[in-house]
Write an enzyme that holds these catalytic residues in place. Structure first.
Site, PDB file in Angstrom:
ATOM      1  N   LYS A  96       0.836  -1.209   0.000  1.00  0.00           N
ATOM      2  CA  LYS A  96       0.000   0.000   0.000  1.00  0.00           C
ATOM      3  C   LYS A  96       0.871   1.259   0.000  1.00  0.00           C
ATOM      4  O   LYS A  96       0.591   2.230  -0.710  1.00  0.00           O
ATOM      5  CB  LYS A  96      -0.935  -0.006   1.218  1.00  0.00           C
ATOM      6  CG  LYS A  96      -2.054  -1.027   1.115  1.00  0.00           C
ATOM      7  CD  LYS A  96      -2.712  -1.276   2.465  1.00  0.00           C
ATOM      8  CE  LYS A  96      -3.751  -2.388   2.335  1.00  0.00           C
ATOM      9  NZ  LYS A  96      -4.205  -2.921   3.625  1.00  0.00           N
ATOM     10  N   GLN A 109      -4.922  -2.016  10.130  1.00  0.00           N
ATOM     11  CA  GLN A 109      -4.625  -3.307   9.509  1.00  0.00           C
ATOM     12  C   GLN A 109      -4.990  -4.435  10.473  1.00  0.00           C
ATOM     13  O   GLN A 109      -4.481  -4.504  11.580  1.00  0.00           O
ATOM     14  CB  GLN A 109      -3.143  -3.378   9.137  1.00  0.00           C
ATOM     15  CG  GLN A 109      -2.757  -4.624   8.369  1.00  0.00           C
ATOM     16  CD  GLN A 109      -3.312  -4.637   6.948  1.00  0.00           C
ATOM     17  OE1 GLN A 109      -3.226  -3.646   6.241  1.00  0.00           O
ATOM     18  NE2 GLN A 109      -3.868  -5.761   6.546  1.00  0.00           N
ATOM     19  N   ASP A 162     -11.570   1.142   4.311  1.00  0.00           N
ATOM     20  CA  ASP A 162     -11.804  -0.298   4.258  1.00  0.00           C
ATOM     21  C   ASP A 162     -13.300  -0.603   4.136  1.00  0.00           C
ATOM     22  O   ASP A 162     -13.679  -1.703   3.759  1.00  0.00           O
ATOM     23  CB  ASP A 162     -11.252  -0.982   5.514  1.00  0.00           C
ATOM     24  CG  ASP A 162      -9.890  -1.619   5.288  1.00  0.00           C
ATOM     25  OD1 ASP A 162      -9.543  -1.866   4.119  1.00  0.00           O
ATOM     26  OD2 ASP A 162      -9.180  -1.877   6.277  1.00  0.00           O
TER      27      ASP A 162
END
Length: 282
Positions: free
Chosen positions: A51, A95, A118
């Site tokens: 990312k 994460q 997300d």
């Protein structure tokens, strides 16, 4: 059989996204993406590194906040609140997974839905299912972006999704319903799985079982989207679909690697740019 090469699609979209970032910077706005990483999970570290590489390549300001796995839940929630109020951060993610002593649901619920790239917060999920998404989960959105690139029209198509996770299965179903597909979600308790999947015009597989889907699960000339990321008996990277067995039956199919994975990151950074564009336009 035509390969749905997410890696090539992602590269093709980079030029447009880089131009959008350049246009924003001329207005004094630099898109900002932050990632909170807790502990030293090796798979998570790889995801974060990918990312970071992609965001920085496009000119996005990337910020990594790395906590030891001993961090308290309260300290993590305070950092989330700080990012919620940081005007230079357009979107951020925590994460997953997080250590057992931290309540994952509480962490997700603490994220501002308008920065939830997300798409995991309850408000994000609710808006997705009523057709007014604030943000779109990256993997599901990436799959749609890839199908659009290859001019796959989902209108009226029979779509079967194998896997009901909140990360892939459910949000992919929601986005495909918005495209007027007829969607069936199957899972580990589904009876007569082969009978259902073998009627799919589009088969999306996200179950985490290496080479589980063989040609007898697949309709002739189906479009097969393999979201799996597994290791075979030789330790080689493979998907949930037995590629060699299915490739001569499918009309279009994603490889692993190089299929859905690159599109997930593409969708993530695209969304950060979109949020920055909203900020620039007031």
């Amino acid at each position: 059989m035509k390969l749905l090469e997410g890696k090539k699609v992602a590269a093709a979209l980079d030029e447009t996204m880089a131009q959008r970032v350049s246009d924003l910077k001329k207005k004094g706005v630099t898109p900002g993406l932050a990632v909170i990483l807790v502990g030293d999970n090796s798979a998570s570290a790889v995801y974060v590194r990918n990312k970071k590489r992609r965001a920085e390549k496009l000119g996005i300001n990337f910020q990594l906040i790395h906590f030891e796995d001993t961090v308290s839940e309260q300290e993590l929630l305070e950092k989330i609140d700080e990012l919620n109020n940081d005007q230079t951060v357009d979107g951020f993610i925590v994460q997953l997974p997080v250590p057992d002593h931290i309540d994952e649901d509480k962490v997700i619920e603490a994220i501002d839905p308008h920065k939830d790239v997300d798409g995991f917060t309850p408000i994000s999920v609710g808006n997705l299912w009523i057709g007014t998404p604030l943000t779109k989960p990256a993997t599901a959105s990436g799959i749609l972006m890839m199908l659009d690139h290859y001019d796959v029209d989902l209108d009226g198509k029979n779509v079967v999704i194998v896997g009901r996770s909140n990360i892939v299965g459910k949000p992919t179903a929601a986005l495909m319903l918005d495209r007027n597909a007829t969607v069936t979600i199957t899972h580990s308790h589904t009876k007569n799985l082969k009978e259902i999947t073998s009627k799919a015009d589009v088969l999306v597989v996200a179950i985490g079982k290496a080479k589980f889907i063989t040609q007898d699960y697949v309709k002739d000339q189906a479009i097969v989207i393999d979201v799996g990321m597994d290791r075979d008996e030789n330790g080689k990277l493979c998907g949930d679909v037995d590629f060699e067995d299915v490739k001569n039956k499918a009309a279009m199919m994603t490889p692993v690697p190089g299929g859905v994975g690159p599109m997930t990151i593409t969708a993530l950074v695209d969304q950060v740019i979109e949020l920055a564009e909203g900020r620039a336009n007031g």
